[in-house]
Design a protein around this motif. Structure first.
Motif, short mmCIF file in Angstrom:
data_model
loop_
_atom_site.label_atom_id
_atom_site.label_comp_id
_atom_site.label_asym_id
_atom_site.label_seq_id
_atom_site.Cartn_x
_atom_site.Cartn_y
_atom_site.Cartn_z
N GLU A 81 -6.40 72.54 18.50
CA GLU A 81 -7.72 72.81 17.94
C GLU A 81 -7.67 72.90 16.42
N VAL A 82 -6.64 73.55 15.90
CA VAL A 82 -6.48 73.66 14.45
C VAL A 82 -6.28 72.27 13.84
N VAL A 83 -5.42 71.46 14.45
CA VAL A 83 -5.16 70.11 13.95
C VAL A 83 -6.45 69.29 13.95
N ARG A 84 -7.20 69.35 15.05
CA ARG A 84 -8.46 68.60 15.14
C ARG A 84 -9.46 69.03 14.07
N GLN B 274 -1.26 71.85 3.43
CA GLN B 274 0.07 72.23 3.87
C GLN B 274 0.05 72.67 5.33
N MET B 275 -0.96 73.45 5.70
CA MET B 275 -1.09 73.90 7.08
C MET B 275 -1.31 72.71 8.01
N TYR B 276 -2.17 71.78 7.62
CA TYR B 276 -2.48 70.61 8.43
C TYR B 276 -1.22 69.75 8.65
N THR B 277 -0.49 69.51 7.57
CA THR B 277 0.73 68.70 7.68
C THR B 277 1.74 69.35 8.62
#
Length: 205
Positions: free
Chosen positions: A139-142, A159-162
């Motif tokens: 969910e976070v990635v999306r 940074q969090m997404y990567t």
């Protein structure tokens, strides 16, 4: 090499600025201990998926215990986890075919509500990551993928997404029987196509 013991209590009132701070604040969910063996593919929450290289007795900190040595492929890290603390560390097996379908469904679903304020949004996503649940991670990635396509991300969110995308891809690599590069490309293509469909733009090539 990182040696895992008891999880530390998270510092709820701080927002980490780096991956290392995010890691230090992580508290793994306590799950039932599983008897892992050499060659097993496992998931170490917040680090990603890896392979058990060794299961052996070692004397550390003046005490002899049985340890698992796990190689995390995507960041080339090796961790050691006491077998008796595997559940405390949150170690689990790779998701099965049905769970993969659920995760892919989450990745292509509509974005969920997030705080508009950057600090609150960062903490909101960080708390989801800290659960160690792959559905929350997806969910976070999306959500970050859609936000990146629509409005762009701050440095901290990039940074969090990567990092979260690499952790998710590391498990999909084993679950879908792909190489690391193939799993990352598969995830990128899926997210780009989903974002294009929702935002009405052609996916990047």
């Amino acid at each position: 090499m990182r040696v895992a013991g008891l999880a530390r209590h998270p510092k709820e009132d701080t927002i980490p600025e780096t991956d290392e701070q995010l890691l230090e604040d992580f508290e793994a969910p306590v799950i039932e201990n599983i008897a892992f063996e050499c060659g097993d593919h496992v998931v170490y929450p917040h680090h990603g998926a890896g392979k058990v290289l060794k299961k052996e007795l070692r004397k550390m900190f003046g005490e002899e215990r049985e340890y698992l040595t796990i190689k995390i492929l995507h960041n080339d890290m090796t961790v050691m986890v006491p077998c008796e603390n595997a559940g405390i560390a949150g170690l689990r097996r790779i998701i099965d075919e049905e769970a993969v379908k659920t995760v892919l469904g989450v990745l292509t679903a509509d974005v969920s509500d997030m705080p508009k304020n950057w600090n609150r949004r960062f903490k909101h996503n960080r708390d989801k990551i800290k659960t160690g649940e792959i559905g929350e991670l997806a969910e976070v990635v999306r959500n970050l993928a859609l936000r990146e396509h629509e409005k762009g991300l701050s440095t901290g969110e990039k940074q969090m997404y990567t990092r979260t995308k690499k952790i998710l891809a590391s498990e999909l690599m084993y679950a879908l029987e792909k190489t690391e590069d193939e799993a990352e490309a598969y995830l990128d293509d899926l997210l780009a196509a989903s974002a294009a469909e929702k935002l009405g733009a052609a996916p990047a090539k």
